[in-house]
Design a protein around this motif. Sequence first.
Motif, PDB file in Angstrom:
ATOM      1  N   TRP A  53       0.830  -1.195   0.000  1.00 40.20           N
ATOM      2  CA  TRP A  53       0.000   0.000   0.000  1.00 40.20           C
ATOM      3  C   TRP A  53       0.867   1.247   0.000  1.00 40.20           C
ATOM      4  CZ3 TRP A  53      -3.872  -1.693   4.360  1.00 40.20           C
ATOM      5  CH2 TRP A  53      -4.624  -2.770   3.878  1.00 40.20           C
ATOM      6  N   ASP A  54       0.276   2.357  -0.342  1.00 39.11           N
ATOM      7  CA  ASP A  54       1.008   3.618  -0.451  1.00 39.11           C
ATOM      8  C   ASP A  54       1.126   4.293   0.912  1.00 39.11           C
ATOM      9  OD1 ASP A  54       2.358   5.732  -1.496  1.00 39.11           O
ATOM     10  OD2 ASP A  54       0.695   6.522  -2.677  1.00 39.11           O
ATOM     11  N   TRP A  55       2.240   4.071   1.598  1.00 43.39           N
ATOM     12  CA  TRP A  55       2.542   4.670   2.892  1.00 43.39           C
ATOM     13  C   TRP A  55       3.532   5.810   2.683  1.00 43.39           C
ATOM     14  CZ3 TRP A  55       0.543   2.821   7.558  1.00 43.39           C
ATOM     15  CH2 TRP A  55      -0.086   1.573   7.516  1.00 43.39           C
ATOM     16  N   LEU A  56       3.466   6.816   3.523  1.00 44.01           N
ATOM     17  CA  LEU A  56       4.454   7.898   3.528  1.00 44.01           C
ATOM     18  C   LEU A  56       4.814   8.238   4.968  1.00 44.01           C
ATOM     19  CD1 LEU A  56       3.163  10.541   0.933  1.00 44.01           C
ATOM     20  CD2 LEU A  56       5.038   8.918   0.652  1.00 44.01           C
ATOM     21  N   THR A  57       6.028   8.719   5.135  1.00 42.81           N
ATOM     22  CA  THR A  57       6.461   9.271   6.416  1.00 42.81           C
ATOM     23  C   THR A  57       6.766  10.739   6.191  1.00 42.81           C
ATOM     24  OG1 THR A  57       7.409   7.157   7.074  1.00 42.81           O
ATOM     25  CG2 THR A  57       8.163   9.105   8.271  1.00 42.81           C
ATOM     26  N   VAL A  58       6.219  11.596   7.047  1.00 46.37           N
ATOM     27  CA  VAL A  58       6.453  13.034   6.945  1.00 46.37           C
ATOM     28  C   VAL A  58       7.131  13.490   8.223  1.00 46.37           C
ATOM     29  CG1 VAL A  58       5.390  15.312   6.726  1.00 46.37           C
ATOM     30  CG2 VAL A  58       4.396  13.362   5.514  1.00 46.37           C
ATOM     31  N   HIS A  59       8.312  14.056   8.070  1.00 47.25           N
ATOM     32  CA  HIS A  59       8.996  14.736   9.170  1.00 47.25           C
ATOM     33  C   HIS A  59       8.839  16.222   8.888  1.00 47.25           C
ATOM     34  CE1 HIS A  59      11.082  10.821   8.961  1.00 47.25           C
ATOM     35  NE2 HIS A  59      11.184  10.959  10.261  1.00 47.25           N
ATOM     36  N   CYS A  60       8.258  16.972   9.815  1.00 46.79           N
ATOM     37  CA  CYS A  60       8.043  18.395   9.565  1.00 46.79           C
ATOM     38  C   CYS A  60       8.246  19.207  10.838  1.00 46.79           C
ATOM     39  CB  CYS A  60       6.675  18.644   8.957  1.00 46.79           C
ATOM     40  SG  CYS A  60       5.303  18.124   9.982  1.00 46.79           S
ATOM     41  N   VAL A  64      -4.938  11.721  -1.259  1.00 49.98           N
ATOM     42  CA  VAL A  64      -5.464  11.867   0.094  1.00 49.98           C
ATOM     43  C   VAL A  64      -4.962  10.701   0.943  1.00 49.98           C
ATOM     44  CG1 VAL A  64      -7.548  11.980   1.506  1.00 49.98           C
ATOM     45  CG2 VAL A  64      -7.484  13.114  -0.715  1.00 49.98           C
ATOM     46  N   TYR A  65      -4.465  11.036   2.137  1.00 57.07           N
ATOM     47  CA  TYR A  65      -3.922  10.063   3.071  1.00 57.07           C
ATOM     48  C   TYR A  65      -4.600  10.198   4.424  1.00 57.07           C
ATOM     49  CZ  TYR A  65      -0.045   9.756  -0.237  1.00 57.07           C
ATOM     50  OH  TYR A  65       0.718   9.580  -1.367  1.00 57.07           O
ATOM     51  N   LYS A  66      -4.646   9.105   5.151  1.00 57.52           N
ATOM     52  CA  LYS A  66      -5.121   9.136   6.533  1.00 57.52           C
ATOM     53  C   LYS A  66      -3.896   9.119   7.441  1.00 57.52           C
ATOM     54  CE  LYS A  66      -8.299   6.878   9.718  1.00 57.52           C
ATOM     55  NZ  LYS A  66      -9.241   5.756   9.889  1.00 57.52           N
ATOM     56  N   VAL A  67      -3.918   9.927   8.481  1.00 52.82           N
ATOM     57  CA  VAL A  67      -2.818   9.964   9.441  1.00 52.82           C
ATOM     58  C   VAL A  67      -2.983   8.764  10.372  1.00 52.82           C
ATOM     59  CG1 VAL A  67      -1.660  11.286  11.250  1.00 52.82           C
ATOM     60  CG2 VAL A  67      -2.701  12.472   9.296  1.00 52.82           C
ATOM     61  N   MET A  68      -2.065   7.818  10.262  1.00 45.92           N
ATOM     62  CA  MET A  68      -2.153   6.582  11.027  1.00 45.92           C
ATOM     63  C   MET A  68      -1.386   6.660  12.347  1.00 45.92           C
ATOM     64  SD  MET A  68      -4.125   4.941   9.053  1.00 45.92           S
ATOM     65  CE  MET A  68      -4.137   3.249   9.630  1.00 45.92           C
ATOM     66  N   PHE A  80      -7.963   5.424   0.714  1.00 47.49           N
ATOM     67  CA  PHE A  80      -8.883   4.337   0.386  1.00 47.49           C
ATOM     68  C   PHE A  80      -8.420   3.006   0.961  1.00 47.49           C
ATOM     69  CE2 PHE A  80      -5.950   3.940  -3.145  1.00 47.49           C
ATOM     70  CZ  PHE A  80      -5.897   2.586  -3.394  1.00 47.49           C
ATOM     71  N   LYS A  81      -7.179   2.894   1.397  1.00 48.36           N
ATOM     72  CA  LYS A  81      -6.679   1.686   2.040  1.00 48.36           C
ATOM     73  C   LYS A  81      -6.739   1.780   3.558  1.00 48.36           C
ATOM     74  CE  LYS A  81      -5.272  -0.663  -1.565  1.00 48.36           C
ATOM     75  NZ  LYS A  81      -5.894  -1.921  -1.919  1.00 48.36           N
ATOM     76  N   ALA A  82      -6.804   2.989   4.094  1.00 46.34           N
ATOM     77  CA  ALA A  82      -6.728   3.184   5.538  1.00 46.34           C
ATOM     78  C   ALA A  82      -7.870   2.487   6.272  1.00 46.34           C
ATOM     79  CB  ALA A  82      -6.720   4.670   5.869  1.00 46.34           C
ATOM     80  N   ASP A  83      -9.052   2.494   5.705  1.00 44.18           N
ATOM     81  CA  ASP A  83     -10.176   1.838   6.358  1.00 44.18           C
ATOM     82  C   ASP A  83     -10.000   0.323   6.397  1.00 44.18           C
ATOM     83  OD1 ASP A  83     -11.402   4.236   6.901  1.00 44.18           O
ATOM     84  OD2 ASP A  83     -12.542   4.235   5.024  1.00 44.18           O
ATOM     85  N   GLU A  84      -9.256  -0.235   5.448  1.00 47.03           N
ATOM     86  CA  GLU A  84      -9.018  -1.674   5.406  1.00 47.03           C
ATOM     87  C   GLU A  84      -8.032  -2.116   6.485  1.00 47.03           C
ATOM     88  OE1 GLU A  84      -7.974  -3.084   1.515  1.00 47.03           O
ATOM     89  OE2 GLU A  84      -9.368  -1.704   0.557  1.00 47.03           O
ATOM     90  N   VAL A  85      -7.129  -1.226   6.884  1.00 51.79           N
ATOM     91  CA  VAL A  85      -6.085  -1.610   7.849  1.00 51.79           C
ATOM     92  C   VAL A  85      -6.705  -1.965   9.197  1.00 51.79           C
ATOM     93  CG1 VAL A  85      -5.197   0.367   9.191  1.00 51.79           C
ATOM     94  CG2 VAL A  85      -3.646  -1.076   8.007  1.00 51.79           C
TER      95      VAL A  85
END
Length: 136
Positions: free
Chosen positions: A79-86, A104-108, A127-132
């Motif tokens: 799945w399309d995961w990202l890490t954001v350091h800010c 669009v991403y969900k903050v996990m 769209f994958k976040a709800d499946e997790v």
Amino acid sequence: MISSGHNTLITNTNSNLPNMSQVITGWFLDITLEIVERTMSGADWEIDWETVETINTKGVVQPPSPRDLKIMPEGAWAWDWLTVHCLPDVNINTNQFIRYDDKVYKVMAKKDWRKYGYVKYTLLEAFKADEVANVQ
């Protein structure tokens, strides 16, 4: 005199991490994140994403490392995961949705490292976040 590591007792280690905020912010680039909310409309319940807030900050966006992928739920690796350091001026909470780079991403997950000059967010394509939740 140079002291080798085998002469150092573990009890003598310094438990404080150095403040790397000036170094980290030197690596950061301008990024734009939009907090979005989903609304459903029509007979087919189409999902529309409405921008609630636009955040202009500095940070680094990166894909997860192979080590990070190993600890994710089985089946979620592709799945399309990202890490954001800010910068710590960004205040986004887990389970909120954000738009970055037209996706669009969900903050996990959120890790608050303000003490060291940054905040870390783990994002999953919406769209994958709800499946997790069903996988865990």
